[in-house]
Design an enzyme around this catalytic site. Structure first.
Site, PDB file in Angstrom:
ATOM      1  N   ASP A 396      23.167  -8.644   7.598  1.00  0.00           N
ATOM      2  CA  ASP A 396      24.155  -9.679   7.862  1.00  0.00           C
ATOM      3  C   ASP A 396      25.512  -9.025   8.078  1.00  0.00           C
ATOM      4  O   ASP A 396      25.650  -7.798   8.008  1.00  0.00           O
ATOM      5  CB  ASP A 396      24.201 -10.693   6.717  1.00  0.00           C
ATOM      6  CG  ASP A 396      24.610 -10.059   5.390  1.00  0.00           C
ATOM      7  OD1 ASP A 396      24.710  -8.815   5.333  1.00  0.00           O
ATOM      8  OD2 ASP A 396      24.837 -10.800   4.423  1.00  0.00           O
ATOM      9  N   ASP A 664      20.734 -11.634   0.909  1.00  0.00           N
ATOM     10  CA  ASP A 664      20.951 -11.990  -0.492  1.00  0.00           C
ATOM     11  C   ASP A 664      20.851 -13.485  -0.785  1.00  0.00           C
ATOM     12  O   ASP A 664      21.154 -13.916  -1.893  1.00  0.00           O
ATOM     13  CB  ASP A 664      22.322 -11.480  -0.955  1.00  0.00           C
ATOM     14  CG  ASP A 664      23.464 -12.004  -0.081  1.00  0.00           C
ATOM     15  OD1 ASP A 664      23.205 -12.850   0.791  1.00  0.00           O
ATOM     16  OD2 ASP A 664      24.609 -11.556  -0.273  1.00  0.00           O
ATOM     17  N   ASP A 668      17.247 -16.050   3.078  1.00  0.00           N
ATOM     18  CA  ASP A 668      16.864 -14.711   3.544  1.00  0.00           C
ATOM     19  C   ASP A 668      15.492 -14.294   3.028  1.00  0.00           C
ATOM     20  O   ASP A 668      14.938 -13.293   3.486  1.00  0.00           O
ATOM     21  CB  ASP A 668      17.897 -13.674   3.080  1.00  0.00           C
ATOM     22  CG  ASP A 668      19.216 -13.812   3.801  1.00  0.00           C
ATOM     23  OD1 ASP A 668      19.194 -14.136   5.000  1.00  0.00           O
ATOM     24  OD2 ASP A 668      20.268 -13.616   3.170  1.00  0.00           O
ATOM     25  N   ASN A 732     -11.901  26.426   4.805  1.00  0.00           N
ATOM     26  CA  ASN A 732     -12.867  26.854   3.788  1.00  0.00           C
ATOM     27  C   ASN A 732     -14.276  26.393   4.127  1.00  0.00           C
ATOM     28  O   ASN A 732     -15.246  27.158   4.045  1.00  0.00           O
ATOM     29  CB  ASN A 732     -12.466  26.287   2.420  1.00  0.00           C
ATOM     30  CG  ASN A 732     -11.652  27.294   1.628  1.00  0.00           C
ATOM     31  OD1 ASN A 732     -11.352  28.377   2.108  1.00  0.00           O
ATOM     32  ND2 ASN A 732     -11.273  26.928   0.422  1.00  0.00           N
ATOM     33  N   ASN A 757      -9.968  25.679  -6.328  1.00  0.00           N
ATOM     34  CA  ASN A 757      -9.349  24.426  -5.943  1.00  0.00           C
ATOM     35  C   ASN A 757      -8.300  23.998  -6.957  1.00  0.00           C
ATOM     36  O   ASN A 757      -7.199  23.535  -6.619  1.00  0.00           O
ATOM     37  CB  ASN A 757     -10.422  23.344  -5.793  1.00  0.00           C
ATOM     38  CG  ASN A 757     -10.046  22.302  -4.772  1.00  0.00           C
ATOM     39  OD1 ASN A 757      -9.567  22.645  -3.689  1.00  0.00           O
ATOM     40  ND2 ASN A 757     -10.223  21.034  -5.106  1.00  0.00           N
ATOM     41  N   ASP A 761      -4.400  23.725  -6.189  1.00  0.00           N
ATOM     42  CA  ASP A 761      -3.722  22.444  -6.390  1.00  0.00           C
ATOM     43  C   ASP A 761      -2.511  22.601  -7.303  1.00  0.00           C
ATOM     44  O   ASP A 761      -1.457  22.010  -7.074  1.00  0.00           O
ATOM     45  CB  ASP A 761      -4.687  21.417  -6.985  1.00  0.00           C
ATOM     46  CG  ASP A 761      -5.678  20.906  -5.955  1.00  0.00           C
ATOM     47  OD1 ASP A 761      -5.374  20.996  -4.749  1.00  0.00           O
ATOM     48  OD2 ASP A 761      -6.752  20.408  -6.346  1.00  0.00           O
TER      49      ASP A 761
END
Length: 921
Positions: A396, A664, A668, A732, A757, A761
């Protein structure tokens, strides 16, 4: 005492205690069974409102079990137990267990849970613990962060408390009054009293006193009113207040909002006063019905959610293809199907980016913490990434681009010259009026130097006032400067003031208002309007001192003395914020209900090219195809209704944009919910804050620009993880397929794959805190599953090239070419595979040369270095036997260094080729 008196006293007692009609019915449906009502709300609600509007006031009070002097405390307590508090049930707080489930039910978390269960059933406890830990961490982080944000938002709403003025009468008052009348004696009871109570404590039947500035606390029927004007903009989007009356002048009304003697929760009194009786409270109000419609509409998946799901299913489909392939190849070539199955399961785990939920959640949580320091509350973590993907922001004008504070910019005479006389007349008018002083009056009264000069208290006496109304669009005060005459001062809209003037002031002289002068007047005011100023005309006339009462009829034959012009200036931060958003590829579109001339002026001042402004009336006649073209070609839309805003947002989304909407008001809420990212402020109405994804504690576009950058950093770090994991895991699996086809033993045990793994990770847990190259946050970013699939195919085989080189080295150089020496082979590939997987973190985190042109965050550098050290320690240290590894010959490590160097050079070359061909991100 006769029987009839006893009956009357008992009836009064029953009414005073609220034991009568309240126990039988609280709504009046019987008299309006055939009434035509609006379909926008439940028919029963509309019918009861129409019934209340049409009822005789005494009959309505009786049906509600009320009294002209209000309810007693006992009645109020009983009613509150039956109807509950006067609050709007918006999105009900989700129970913690349901919130936890929503945090958990992502494709990856469900898949990982399945893999954990299979690992448990196959007695692979290490894999079970590893996979289960990933799921628990990702879900716990998301749950905790979102819960904390919701608590902060609830605290914001709890800070706002409103009260209403109601009438309360003493218990037994009816009985005493009836007895006093019958016996003709004086009996004294406490008179009804005015009480301020929280709005949540109102009940049907309460008598409410309303005055200028009050919020309407519930749906009410007006019993008496004086010059009552109510703003329904929050409900209907109407720009002007509407006048309300105690009587219903038109009975043929289909829309409850058009009922002239009904006022609605969520609206507010602009001027005048009234007494009203509460008909509906809480969720049974018109506002409550609208709120339920908004909250009952489920939000469509945002661009972020849809993108994550597409990527997830891409990788899951890839896993479902590759794992069975590994199972079949190893089963047929090795003959041990049990071992082949466990190995295929390990491949499935390795292919699944199990850290994705945790990386995504922790990255988003980090963004939420950083934004909270910028006075931004993130209700939904996904909204942070939507910030980064947003390419259109709809906002707005008032309070966002502008300061939402009116300043008196000019005070000029009819010829456009500065005039102190005009300011003085306007000051006296604003000073003496008794209605609600609007922002324009406040701006005039801020000129305290005029007050000192005029000294109204000593030099003027107020005689009378002709209040403002929205038919006349003007108001007048009459003052006595000297007792020999009265001065009527009128100010209001230009056309309305001109309609009552026949002269204009020129210097010290008054001249007739000729057609030529009228043209000049309109030219001056038109110039002011084009400069974005709101123009109010000021006129006056002298009256003889004998008159004490004035009315609308006296507003004739006035002299126009000039104009006061007002401006809501733009914020100092608006222009740089718009430039920053534009530099980051975000197009700002202004959606306002305000005047198009004022909007154009503000847009020019903040550097926003308004071009041709599209009005709401024009949108009404457009079909979707035409609107699709208009929303792309234009950036400023004025005189819009709530439905227009919502339609524009939806059309932009259909056009392929990621749309943010900042609002607001109640009106709206639909657009906030339709947008990919709904943005509201802490001063907004509750339903707007409920529909929003993000709440700003400061209504500033600069905060949004910071959010955009943070969202893009978040996305960039998530994409790093997905790209490096997908390509590395694919490499892999490709290497496993080659090795399985030609090597008589498993190239790596399931345990090795899981440990590798897990370590890999862990090396990536610092990615959320990694630095992001500046060029990656310049443009909006979106998920592109096709691009990720292509990236896998280009970069996965790069690592496989060096895996196959390692196979050859272990087979031919170190003699690990039989089942007796498979542990040496597996140890060699374990170390090399972990090294390349860890290095890929640094190779793919940037388009530039890693370590030199783009430096990783210290935490990421530390974690990857630690994992590489652990990877070498496991086969070389005392734990090697536990992990079924063995020490490698020292000659292996120089060769490993050459393999890693070749891997880095080939990956960097592939990055250059890929970026030139397809772009990097």
């Amino acid at each position: 005492m006769n029987l009839s008196l006893l009956k009357e006293l008992f009836a009064s007692f029953v009414r005073s205690r609220g034991l009568g009609r309240h126990f039988r019915r609280l709504v009046m449906l019987d008299s309006v069974a055939s009434t035509t009502v609006s379909r926008e709300v439940p028919p029963a609600l509309a019918q009861t409102l129409v019934a209340a509007a049409q009822s005789d006031p005494d009959a309505l009070l009786q049906q509600l079990g009320s009294h002209p002097e209000g309810l007693t405390e006992a009645q109020v307590e009983q009613l509150r137990e039956r109807v509950g508090p006067n609050v709007i049930e918006q999105d009900k707080p989700v129970p913690w267990w349901l919130h936890l489930w929503r945090c958990y039910k992502t494709p990856f978390d469900l898949l990982l849970t399945l893999l954990a269960v299979i690992s448990y059933l196959t007695e692979d406890m290490k894999a079970t613990i590893v996979i289960g830990s990933m799921v628990v961490l990702s879900v716990a982080i998301r749950f905790w962060q979102e819960r904390k944000s919701h608590v902060a938002a609830d605290k914001l709403k709890a800070m706002v408390s409103n009260t209403a003025t109601v009438m309360r009468r003493s218990f037994g008052q009816d009985v005493v009054n009836t007895a006093a009348t019958y016996f003709d004696v004086q009996l004294h009871v406490k008179p009804p009293r005015r009480v301020e109570v929280p709005m949540a404590e109102l009940v049907p039947g309460d008598i409410v006193l309303l005055s200028a500035g009050d919020m309407i606390p519930a749906d009410c029927r007006i019993l008496s009113a004086k010059d009552l004007f109510v703003s329904q903009a929050a409900m209907t989007g109407e720009s002007l207040p509407v006048e309300k009356f105690a009587t219903l002048r038109s009975t043929d009304v289909g829309n409850p909002l058009e009922l002239e003697n009904i006022v609605f929760m969520g609206t507010n009194v602009v001027s005048g006063s009234a007494t009203a009786v509460v008909v509906h409270t809480g969720g049974r109000t018109y506002f409550g019905a609208l709120a339920q419609r908004v909250t009952a509409t489920s939000q469509a998946p945002t661009q972020f959610q849809a993108g994550v799901n597409k990527v997830a299913w891409l990788l899951i489909r890839f896993m479902f293809v590759m794992s069975p392939l590994v199972l079949l190849i190893n089963g047929f070539t090795k003959g041990n199907w049990t071992e082949a199955f466990l190995f295929a399961m390990s491949i499935a785990v390795g292919l699944t980016p199990e850290m994705l939920p945790m990386i995504v959640t922790s990255t988003l949580a980090k963004g939420a913490v950083l934004l909270s320091r910028q006075k931004v509350i993130v209700k939904r973590l996904d909204a942070i990434q939507n910030f980064g993907a947003m390419d259109v922001l709809c906002t707005d004008k008032t309070g966002t681009l502008t300061q939402d504070k009116i300043f008196l910019a000019r005070h000029i005479d009819v010829w456009g010259e500065e005039s102190d006389d005009v300011l003085e007349m306007a000051y006296l008018n604003s000073y003496y009026q008794t209605g609600l002083k609007n922002l324009l009056d406040v701006a005039v009264l801020e000129h305290t130097e005029v007050h000192k000069q005029l000294n109204p208290a000593a030099n003027y006496r107020k005689v009378d006032e002709i209040p403002f109304d929205f038919q006349r669009r003007r108001m007048s005060v009459v003052v006595s400067e000297r007792e020999d005459h009265h001065l009527l001062i009128c100010k209001g809209a230009v056309e309305e003031i001109l309609s009552i003037c026949n002269r204009v002031r020129h210097g010290e002289q008054d001249e007739p208002l000729t057609p030529e002068l009228l043209e000049r007047v309109r030219a001056v005011t038109a110039d002011l309007n084009e400069d974005g100023l709101r123009v109010v005309a000021v006129a006056c006339k002298e009256e003889p001192p004998q008159k004490d009462s004035y009315g609308v009829a006296d507003e004739q034959g006035l002299t126009l003395i000039g104009y006061v012009a007002f401006l809501d200036p733009p914020k100092e931060s608006t222009a740089p914020a718009l430039k920053a958003l534009a530099a980051h590829g975000v197009k700002v579109k202004v959606l306002t209900g305000d005047n198009d001339l004022v909007t154009a002026k503000i847009c020019r001042e903040v550097g926003l090219a308004a071009g041709a402004i599209v009005l709401g009336a024009a949108i009404e006649g457009m079909d979707d195809a035409e609107l699709a073209r208009v929303v792309e070609a234009h950036d400023v839309f004025a005189k819009l209704t709530p439905a227009h805003k919502d339609r524009i947002v939806r059309q932009l989304k259909r056009n392929g944009h990621v749309v943010g909407f900042m609002g607001d008001g109640i009106n709206d809420a639909p657009a906030l919910r339709s947008a990919d990212i709904g943005i509201s402020v802490d001063t907004a109405v509750d339903i707007a804050k409920e529909a929003a994804d993000i709440i700003l504690l400061e209504k500033s576009l600069l905060v949004l620009e910071e959010g955009v950058v943070e969202g893009r950093k978040t996305f960039a770090n998530m994409l790093k993880y997905i790209k490096m994991t997908a390509s590395s895991n694919f490499g892999n699996v490709f290497s496993v397929l080659v090795a399985s086809a030609f090597i008589p033993f498993l190239p790596m045990l399931p345990m090795h794959l899981l440990v590798q793994n897990l370590l890999y990770d862990f090396s990536q847990t610092a990615i959320p805190f990694d630095n992001v190259d500046e060029e990656l946050v310049k443009d909006p970013q979106r998920w592109n599953p096709a691009d990720i699939g292509r990236f896998m195919l280009f970069f996965g085989p790069v690592s496989s090239v060096f895996d196959i080189v390692t196979f050859a080295v272990m087979w031919f150089v170190f003699g690990a070419n039989s089942a007796e020496h498979q542990t040496l082979f597996q140890s060699g590939w374990f170390v090399e595979g972990l090294m390349t997987q860890t290095l890929v973190v640094h190779m793919i985190r940037t388009r530039k040369i890693p370590f030199l042109q783009s430096r990783p965050a210290p935490l990421l550098l530390a974690t990857t270095a630690a994992i590489m050290a652990i990877g070498i320690f496991l086969p070389m240290g005392p734990l090697a036997h536990y992990f079924k590894l063995q020490p490698l010959p020292l000659a292996y490590f120089p060769i490993l260094g050459l393999i890693l160097l070749g891997y880095m050079l080939l990956t960097q070359a592939m990055k250059g080729f890929y970026a030139r061909r397809f772009g990097w991100q």
